[in-house]
Write a protein that holds these residues in place. Structure first.
Motif, PDB file in Angstrom:
ATOM      1  N   GLY A 152       3.140   8.530  -8.916  1.00 53.40           N
ATOM      2  CA  GLY A 152       2.378   9.506  -8.143  1.00 53.40           C
ATOM      3  C   GLY A 152       3.079   9.955  -6.883  1.00 53.40           C
ATOM      4  N   GLU A 153       3.799   9.031  -6.227  1.00 55.54           N
ATOM      5  CA  GLU A 153       4.437   9.338  -4.949  1.00 55.54           C
ATOM      6  C   GLU A 153       5.725  10.153  -5.116  1.00 55.54           C
ATOM      7  OE1 GLU A 153       4.228   6.442  -6.412  1.00 55.54           O
ATOM      8  OE2 GLU A 153       6.221   5.550  -6.403  1.00 55.54           O
ATOM      9  N   TRP A 154       6.130  10.338  -6.415  1.00 52.78           N
ATOM     10  CA  TRP A 154       7.321  11.141  -6.725  1.00 52.78           C
ATOM     11  C   TRP A 154       6.970  12.548  -7.186  1.00 52.78           C
ATOM     12  CZ3 TRP A 154      12.778  10.520  -7.153  1.00 52.78           C
ATOM     13  CH2 TRP A 154      13.259   9.332  -6.566  1.00 52.78           C
ATOM     14  N   ILE A 155       5.718  12.968  -7.013  1.00 51.32           N
ATOM     15  CA  ILE A 155       5.297  14.264  -7.578  1.00 51.32           C
ATOM     16  C   ILE A 155       6.096  15.432  -7.017  1.00 51.32           C
ATOM     17  CG2 ILE A 155       3.445  14.623  -5.867  1.00 51.32           C
ATOM     18  CD1 ILE A 155       1.784  15.829  -8.244  1.00 51.32           C
ATOM     19  N   ILE A 182       0.853  -1.198   0.000  1.00 51.83           N
ATOM     20  CA  ILE A 182       0.000   0.000   0.000  1.00 51.83           C
ATOM     21  C   ILE A 182       0.880   1.236   0.000  1.00 51.83           C
ATOM     22  CG2 ILE A 182      -1.819   1.308   1.164  1.00 51.83           C
ATOM     23  CD1 ILE A 182      -2.728  -1.259   2.537  1.00 51.83           C
ATOM     24  N   HIS A 183       0.792   2.026  -1.068  1.00 51.77           N
ATOM     25  CA  HIS A 183       1.482   3.318  -1.124  1.00 51.77           C
ATOM     26  C   HIS A 183       0.453   4.412  -0.901  1.00 51.77           C
ATOM     27  CE1 HIS A 183       4.968   1.201  -2.747  1.00 51.77           C
ATOM     28  NE2 HIS A 183       5.638   2.331  -2.739  1.00 51.77           N
ATOM     29  N   TRP A 184       0.589   5.071   0.237  1.00 50.24           N
ATOM     30  CA  TRP A 184      -0.447   6.049   0.626  1.00 50.24           C
ATOM     31  C   TRP A 184       0.245   7.194   1.359  1.00 50.24           C
ATOM     32  CZ3 TRP A 184      -4.608   5.734   4.982  1.00 50.24           C
ATOM     33  CH2 TRP A 184      -5.695   6.540   4.639  1.00 50.24           C
ATOM     34  N   HIS A 220       7.132   7.578   3.233  1.00 49.01           N
ATOM     35  CA  HIS A 220       7.759   7.450   1.929  1.00 49.01           C
ATOM     36  C   HIS A 220       8.848   8.520   1.804  1.00 49.01           C
ATOM     37  CE1 HIS A 220       8.098   6.743  -2.448  1.00 49.01           C
ATOM     38  NE2 HIS A 220       7.725   5.528  -2.102  1.00 49.01           N
ATOM     39  N   HIS A 221       9.371   8.717   0.627  1.00 51.07           N
ATOM     40  CA  HIS A 221      10.501   9.650   0.471  1.00 51.07           C
ATOM     41  C   HIS A 221      10.156  11.072   0.891  1.00 51.07           C
ATOM     42  CE1 HIS A 221      11.826   6.221  -1.701  1.00 51.07           C
ATOM     43  NE2 HIS A 221      11.541   6.611  -2.932  1.00 51.07           N
ATOM     44  N   ASP A 222       8.864  11.453   0.867  1.00 53.74           N
ATOM     45  CA  ASP A 222       8.515  12.848   1.200  1.00 53.74           C
ATOM     46  C   ASP A 222       8.655  13.122   2.699  1.00 53.74           C
ATOM     47  OD1 ASP A 222       4.849  12.450   0.941  1.00 53.74           O
ATOM     48  OD2 ASP A 222       6.339  11.528   2.267  1.00 53.74           O
ATOM     49  N   PHE A 243      12.488  -1.786   3.737  1.00 51.90           N
ATOM     50  CA  PHE A 243      13.211  -0.528   3.547  1.00 51.90           C
ATOM     51  C   PHE A 243      13.265  -0.172   2.069  1.00 51.90           C
ATOM     52  CE2 PHE A 243      14.480   0.557   7.733  1.00 51.90           C
ATOM     53  CZ  PHE A 243      14.470  -0.643   8.423  1.00 51.90           C
ATOM     54  N   ASP A 244      13.474   1.123   1.815  1.00 50.48           N
ATOM     55  CA  ASP A 244      13.589   1.635   0.466  1.00 50.48           C
ATOM     56  C   ASP A 244      14.399   2.931   0.518  1.00 50.48           C
ATOM     57  OD1 ASP A 244      11.105   2.233  -2.188  1.00 50.48           O
ATOM     58  OD2 ASP A 244      13.157   1.514  -2.234  1.00 50.48           O
ATOM     59  N   GLY A 245      14.780   3.446  -0.644  1.00 50.13           N
ATOM     60  CA  GLY A 245      15.526   4.707  -0.654  1.00 50.13           C
ATOM     61  C   GLY A 245      16.944   4.567  -0.149  1.00 50.13           C
TER      62      GLY A 245
HETATM   63  O1  FHN Z   1      11.250   5.245  -5.269  1.00 56.12           O
HETATM   64  C1  FHN Z   1      10.495   4.146  -4.808  1.00 56.12           C
HETATM   65  C2  FHN Z   1       9.143   4.127  -5.441  1.00 56.12           C
HETATM   66  O2  FHN Z   1       8.460   5.314  -5.152  1.00 56.12           O
HETATM   67  C3  FHN Z   1       8.355   2.926  -4.893  1.00 56.12           C
HETATM   68  O3  FHN Z   1       8.178   3.055  -3.489  1.00 56.12           O
HETATM   69  C4  FHN Z   1       9.126   1.641  -5.217  1.00 56.12           C
HETATM   70  C5  FHN Z   1       8.367   0.437  -4.664  1.00 56.12           C
HETATM   71  O4  FHN Z   1       9.223  -0.444  -4.099  1.00 56.12           O
HETATM   72  N1  FHN Z   1      10.463   1.717  -4.630  1.00 56.12           N
HETATM   73  C6  FHN Z   1      11.268   2.824  -5.038  1.00 56.12           C
HETATM   74  C7  FHN Z   1      11.762   2.677  -6.456  1.00 56.12           C
HETATM   75  O5  FHN Z   1      12.628   1.554  -6.488  1.00 56.12           O
END
Ligand code: FHN
Length: 442
Positions: free
Chosen positions: A80-83, A59-61, A129-131, A214-216
């Motif tokens: 969308g989440e990179w706007i 879920i990306h929210w 998320h990244h924001d 984890f991400d980013g």
């Molecule tokens: O930059 C993120 C992206 O927005 C999204 O969350 C994906 C899903 O795993 N992961 C990154 C891109 O690899």
């Protein structure tokens, strides 16, 4: 104690110490990322629910659902989440979205039941998320849900609903953070303390957590050492926690599983736990103009393909700013769920196919059973199973409650299962072969 006895006891102690150290390395075979000191048996126990689950909801929210892909009347390309980044929106402008994010139609119990009815066994939701915006009540920042009109923790009801309905709740948490000024450059060690602090809140305040996703991690300030230290820190708080390989730098360690994204590795990732994550349309976070929905047939066959290669499928939904999972997503999940109700035995707890390639579909297996997932039904009613040499003791259609036996003919280079003229399911009809011993394929 006499000198001789003393020397003997020292020698014995030394012998024991050396033997134990040899024995302990014998147990911890270099499967990917067995934790220091964790035996293979301990890791297998820790990973079991995840390996059996096969299918989860991503879920990306967050704030990005408010603009939903458009800024000041202009469409912004990309996810969308990179706007904020793609739209080159100044931080102070973007942060004003906090005052607009008010998901009054959010129903956590309904979201969990949608996932459960689809046959999903775990939910991974963006805690941040990244924001940098926290969907939860964080005491470490005002840039969270509590600082906006909604004013209630969004993750708590979801965690409670998962615990009530028997799903694992998991957090996606971004190391990359566009909001926190310490998150880049020389102040990064300060940010790393902030990151640990929020993770402590997420691991300690919501009951049992299944996975930290984890991400980013690609930012230049992050490295494997940070990852290993963070993994140890988290495991101290919850020893059975599972973490993905993006706690490091997407390698085989640190972390427990690989994370191919928007793709299915051709031959899976042998010897390694892995999970493909994928969008249902073209974006993770909601975009009002993205209607590029994958069909239910495509999504279901992707699930089967992934599981036949030994992986898990983390399928994404991007809810609206009001808190609604798009109806197009719900429809697909309901259709997948109807198939899983009948055929879930051929997915959950299975392991990878013993066949290199099957022209008509895929295969999964359990001890004593092969599940043949037939996407292209043979017009002549003869399903060829190449190279299988085991004796087939019984064959039947998994969806046939009577388990009416199907006849099987053994040939030099294959076994032929005589199947009915029509499949029971146009997307994937599962033929079960009960066999003696481990599958032998020449
Ligand atoms: O930059 C993120 C992206 O927005 C999204 O969350 C994906 C899903 O795993 N992961 C990154 C891109 O690899």
């Amino acid at each position: 104690m006499s000198l001789i006895n003393n020397r003997v006891s020292v020698r014995t102690a030394l012998f024991l110490a050396i033997s134990l150290s040899i024995l302990s390395t014998a147990f911890v075979r270099p499967t990917a990322a067995a934790l220091p000191g964790e035996t293979k048996q301990q890791k297998d126990k820790r990973m079991k629910w995840w390996r059996d689950a096969k299918f989860g909801m991503f879920i990306h929210w967050g704030l990005y659902a408010v603009p939903a892909g458009e800024w000041k009347g202009k469409k912004v390309d990309g996810y969308g989440e990179w706007i904020q980044f793609k739209g080159k929106i100044p931080e102070k402008e973007y942060a004003k979205l906090q005052a607009k994010f008010n998901p009054t139609k959010y129903d956590a119990k309904k979201w969990v039941s949608i996932a459960k009815r689809a046959g999903m066994k775990y939910i991974v939701i963006t805690s941040k998320h990244h924001d940098g915006f926290a969907l939860f009540d964080s005491k470490l920042t005002d840039y969270d849900i509590m600082g906006g009109p909604y004013g209630k923790d969004l993750l708590k009801p979801l965690a409670d609903a998962c615990h009530d309905q028997g799903l694992e709740i998991c957090w996606y948490h971004s190391i990359l953070d566009w909001h926190n000024p310490d998150a880049k450059g020389e102040n990064f060690p300060e940010y790393e303390k902030f990151l640990r602090g929020q993770l402590k809140e997420l691991v300690n305040n919501y009951g049992h957590i299944g996975v930290l996703w984890f991400d980013g991690e690609w930012i230049k300030e992050w490295n494997e050492e940070y990852g290993r230290n963070l993994e140890a820190y988290l495991r101290d708080m919850q020893p059975d926690l599972i973490v993905n390989n993006r706690i490091g730098k997407r390698k085989r360690s640190p972390g427990d599983f690989g994370t191919p994204e928007q793709e299915i590795p051709t031959t899976g990732m042998p010897g390694w736990d892995w999970e493909t994550c994928m969008t249902m349309n073209g974006t993770w976070g909601f975009k009002s103009d993205d209607h590029s929905w994958k069909s239910t047939e495509d999504l279901l066959q992707k699930l089967v393909d992934i599981v036949s290669k030994g992986g898990n499928f983390l399928l994404n939904v991007g809810p609206t700013a009001e808190g609604i999972i798009p109806p197009e997503s719900v429809k697909r999940l309901e259709e997948i769920g109807r198939w899983m109700d009948v055929n879930g035995e051929s997915i959950y707890g299975t392991t990878a196919s013993p066949f290199e390639k099957l022209a008509w579909g895929r295969a999964t297996k359990k001890p004593g059973k092969l599940y043949l997932h037939v996407f292209d039904w043979p017009a002549d009613g003869k399903l060829k199973v190449p190279g299988l040499t085991n004796k087939v003791t019984k064959a039947y259609l998994l969806a046939d409650k009577s388990k009416k036996p199907l006849s099987v003919e053994s040939k030099a280079d294959c076994q032929i299962v005589n199947v009915p003229p029509k499949p029971l399911d146009k997307i994937d009809t599962v033929v079960v072969l009960e066999i003696d011993g481990e599958p032998q394929v020449k």
